[in-house]
Design a protein around this motif. Structure first.
Motif, mmCIF file in Angstrom:
data_model
loop_
_atom_site.group_PDB
_atom_site.id
_atom_site.type_symbol
_atom_site.label_atom_id
_atom_site.label_comp_id
_atom_site.label_asym_id
_atom_site.label_seq_id
_atom_site.Cartn_x
_atom_site.Cartn_y
_atom_site.Cartn_z
ATOM 1 N N ASN A 32 0.819 -1.218 0.000
ATOM 2 C CA ASN A 32 0.000 0.000 0.000
ATOM 3 C C ASN A 32 0.848 1.261 0.000
ATOM 4 O OD1 ASN A 32 -2.381 -1.458 -0.045
ATOM 5 N ND2 ASN A 32 -2.638 -1.410 2.171
ATOM 6 N N THR A 33 1.943 1.238 0.736
ATOM 7 C CA THR A 33 2.852 2.387 0.771
ATOM 8 C C THR A 33 3.451 2.640 -0.610
ATOM 9 O OG1 THR A 33 3.371 1.944 3.091
ATOM 10 C CG2 THR A 33 4.918 3.340 1.858
ATOM 11 N N GLU A 34 3.850 1.566 -1.294
ATOM 12 C CA GLU A 34 4.411 1.717 -2.645
ATOM 13 C C GLU A 34 3.360 2.236 -3.628
ATOM 14 O OE1 GLU A 34 6.130 -2.041 -3.686
ATOM 15 O OE2 GLU A 34 7.790 -1.806 -2.280
ATOM 16 N N LYS A 35 2.131 1.753 -3.503
ATOM 17 C CA LYS A 35 1.054 2.221 -4.379
ATOM 18 C C LYS A 35 0.773 3.707 -4.153
ATOM 19 C CE LYS A 35 -1.381 -2.145 -4.962
ATOM 20 N NZ LYS A 35 -2.563 -2.925 -4.578
ATOM 21 N N MET A 36 0.761 4.124 -2.886
ATOM 22 C CA MET A 36 0.532 5.541 -2.589
ATOM 23 C C MET A 36 1.660 6.404 -3.136
ATOM 24 S SD MET A 36 -1.061 5.429 1.257
ATOM 25 C CE MET A 36 -0.960 7.197 1.432
ATOM 26 N N LYS A 37 2.889 5.935 -2.994
ATOM 27 C CA LYS A 37 4.023 6.691 -3.504
ATOM 28 C C LYS A 37 3.948 6.820 -5.026
ATOM 29 C CE LYS A 37 9.074 6.912 -3.402
ATOM 30 N NZ LYS A 37 9.050 8.031 -4.258
ATOM 31 N N MET A 38 3.573 5.726 -5.704
ATOM 32 C CA MET A 38 3.442 5.777 -7.160
ATOM 33 C C MET A 38 2.325 6.734 -7.558
ATOM 34 S SD MET A 38 4.040 1.774 -8.190
ATOM 35 C CE MET A 38 3.347 2.024 -9.806
ATOM 36 N N SER A 39 1.259 6.747 -6.798
ATOM 37 C CA SER A 39 0.131 7.636 -7.077
ATOM 38 C C SER A 39 0.545 9.099 -6.902
ATOM 39 C CB SER A 39 -1.018 7.303 -6.139
ATOM 40 O OG SER A 39 -2.061 8.225 -6.296
ATOM 41 N N GLU A 40 1.302 9.385 -5.868
ATOM 42 C CA GLU A 40 1.760 10.749 -5.611
ATOM 43 C C GLU A 40 2.743 11.201 -6.692
ATOM 44 O OE1 GLU A 40 3.362 10.624 -1.682
ATOM 45 O OE2 GLU A 40 1.393 10.607 -0.739
ATOM 46 N N ASP A 41 3.589 10.292 -7.141
ATOM 47 C CA ASP A 41 4.567 10.628 -8.170
ATOM 48 C C ASP A 41 3.889 10.913 -9.512
ATOM 49 O OD1 ASP A 41 6.588 10.327 -6.349
ATOM 50 O OD2 ASP A 41 7.201 8.341 -7.028
ATOM 51 N N GLY A 42 2.713 10.320 -9.709
ATOM 52 C CA GLY A 42 1.999 10.505 -10.979
ATOM 53 C C GLY A 42 1.201 11.792 -11.035
ATOM 54 N N LEU A 43 1.053 12.478 -9.936
ATOM 55 C CA LEU A 43 0.255 13.714 -9.923
ATOM 56 C C LEU A 43 0.929 14.859 -10.583
ATOM 57 C CD1 LEU A 43 -1.299 13.587 -6.369
ATOM 58 C CD2 LEU A 43 -2.412 13.077 -8.503
#
Length: 64
Positions: A53-64
């Motif tokens: 979940n932490t990796e998914k959130m980080k990827m989501s934040e990087d995509g913004l």
């Protein structure tokens, strides 16, 4: 994906003399081998989910 079977590709180590389990994917070490061998793997599952979940959130934040 097929692994080479090399020792460097290991996922988890069970150390019976020390009662230790290490998951090398997430750098988790637990000193609860007896319970884990008997099927109580919830601690490992929880940590794997947390890392995922932490990796998914980080990827989501990087995509913004």
């Amino acid at each position: 994906m097929v692994s080479s079977g090399d020792r460097s590709a290991k996922i988890r180590t069970y150390n019976y003399p020390q009662g230790r389990v290490t998951d090398h994917r997430i750098n988790l070490t637990l000193y609860d081998l007896d319970n884990i061998i008997n099927g109580d793997i919830q601690k490992i599952i929880d940590e794997l989910q947390l890392v995922d979940n932490t990796e998914k959130m980080k990827m989501s934040e990087d995509g913004l």
